[in-house]
Design a protein around this motif. Sequence first.
Motif, PDB file in Angstrom:
ATOM      1  N   SER A 166      60.696  18.762  21.508  1.00 47.24           N
ATOM      2  CA  SER A 166      61.119  18.466  20.129  1.00 47.24           C
ATOM      3  C   SER A 166      62.635  18.357  20.036  1.00 47.24           C
ATOM      4  O   SER A 166      63.367  19.186  20.587  1.00 47.24           O
ATOM      5  CB  SER A 166      60.621  19.555  19.180  1.00 47.24           C
ATOM      6  OG  SER A 166      59.215  19.593  19.153  1.00 47.24           O
ATOM      7  N   GLY A 167      63.086  17.315  19.364  1.00 46.86           N
ATOM      8  CA  GLY A 167      64.513  17.121  19.172  1.00 46.86           C
ATOM      9  C   GLY A 167      65.184  16.309  20.248  1.00 46.86           C
ATOM     10  O   GLY A 167      66.357  15.929  20.104  1.00 46.86           O
ATOM     11  N   ARG A 168      64.483  16.023  21.331  1.00 43.30           N
ATOM     12  CA  ARG A 168      65.073  15.252  22.425  1.00 43.30           C
ATOM     13  C   ARG A 168      64.733  13.776  22.246  1.00 43.30           C
ATOM     14  O   ARG A 168      63.580  13.420  22.092  1.00 43.30           O
ATOM     15  CB  ARG A 168      64.552  15.758  23.771  1.00 43.30           C
ATOM     16  CG  ARG A 168      65.108  15.009  24.976  1.00 43.30           C
ATOM     17  CD  ARG A 168      64.528  15.570  26.267  1.00 43.30           C
ATOM     18  NE  ARG A 168      65.024  16.899  26.553  1.00 43.30           N
ATOM     19  CZ  ARG A 168      64.559  17.680  27.526  1.00 43.30           C
ATOM     20  NH1 ARG A 168      63.552  17.263  28.284  1.00 43.30           N
ATOM     21  NH2 ARG A 168      65.070  18.879  27.725  1.00 43.30           N
ATOM     22  N   GLN A 169      65.740  12.917  22.267  1.00 48.34           N
ATOM     23  CA  GLN A 169      65.510  11.487  22.125  1.00 48.34           C
ATOM     24  C   GLN A 169      64.984  10.914  23.431  1.00 48.34           C
ATOM     25  O   GLN A 169      65.417  11.311  24.514  1.00 48.34           O
ATOM     26  CB  GLN A 169      66.802  10.774  21.729  1.00 48.34           C
ATOM     27  CG  GLN A 169      67.240  11.065  20.302  1.00 48.34           C
ATOM     28  CD  GLN A 169      68.405  10.201  19.874  1.00 48.34           C
ATOM     29  OE1 GLN A 169      69.160   9.698  20.698  1.00 48.34           O
ATOM     30  NE2 GLN A 169      68.550  10.015  18.571  1.00 48.34           N
ATOM     31  N   ALA A 170      64.046   9.983  23.338  1.00 45.50           N
ATOM     32  CA  ALA A 170      63.464   9.354  24.518  1.00 45.50           C
ATOM     33  C   ALA A 170      63.460   7.846  24.333  1.00 45.50           C
ATOM     34  O   ALA A 170      63.349   7.352  23.202  1.00 45.50           O
ATOM     35  CB  ALA A 170      62.039   9.865  24.737  1.00 45.50           C
ATOM     36  N   PRO A 171      63.590   7.091  25.413  1.00 47.79           N
ATOM     37  CA  PRO A 171      63.540   5.626  25.306  1.00 47.79           C
ATOM     38  C   PRO A 171      62.222   5.162  24.702  1.00 47.79           C
ATOM     39  O   PRO A 171      61.169   5.763  24.935  1.00 47.79           O
ATOM     40  CB  PRO A 171      63.673   5.166  26.764  1.00 47.79           C
ATOM     41  CG  PRO A 171      64.363   6.299  27.463  1.00 47.79           C
ATOM     42  CD  PRO A 171      63.862   7.537  26.790  1.00 47.79           C
TER      43      PRO A 171
END
Length: 289
Positions: A166-171
């Motif tokens: 949660s909270g981590r941006q992913a491509p």
Amino acid sequence: MKAGRLVAPLVAAALAMAGCATHTEDHRPPAELVVGSGRDSESMLLAAVYVAALRSYGFGARTETADDPMAPLDSGAFTVVPAFTGRTLRALQPGAMPLSDAQVYRAMVSALPEGVAAGDYTTAAEDKPVLLVTQSTAKAWGGQDLSADLTLLPKHCDGLVVGTVSGRQAPSSIGSCRLPAPREFPDEAALFAAVRAGQLTAGWATTADPGIPADLAPLADGKPALIQAENVVPLYRRNALADRQLLAINEVAGVLDTAALAEMRRQVAGGADPQAVAGGWLAEHPLGR
């Protein structure tokens, strides 16, 4: 005549005092450079690395943190701020498309505010997103190198289930494979457990993440790059660094690599002081050699 006799000693005394004042000023210690960072452990560690580099060249330097270190860098309160090329580019130009390390760096430099410049980026040190799959999945797919086999992920894109913390941006895509929205997990332990249990096809981590488990296989991204580069780079106030100060921070690019960054992050996560960790690493990898 009496006035003339008085003037000469007074002038000599004034010159002597001025000479003393000048001598004292020349020997004052130079002001410390402020290397700013965000409040997360990786950013603080990288700030400590650049402080250690500056100190190794004999310059005073210290770290400070801020919620948004770019703001005090822009205002001049910070002199140097460590960053990652891709994250900086996206912050300045959301939706920017370059992927390779050189392309991302050039685009980032062009987008920087007028008073901010970029030093040399670390070609061997990155912390970019990486997909982790089980060893059995990697074997069934016939490989782990996304760039060597551009059809590796697209062949398995349909039905792909991915997860992230949660909270981590992913491509949102890799090559021609448009990825589904990732399922979110509270921490990496839960994410990796879901990959092992088959609840996910793959889980997102980053290349310098010290918590990547050895039993999961990373899908490597090489050339041509399919995932946007995230190389370590020092940003600094334009015209605020002397030549040797700039040399000190630029030389980090020649010695820092992803494995070293991950190992230092592992030590900091275990409770070690970031400045002590950075200093220990630099002692083993001295600059200017």
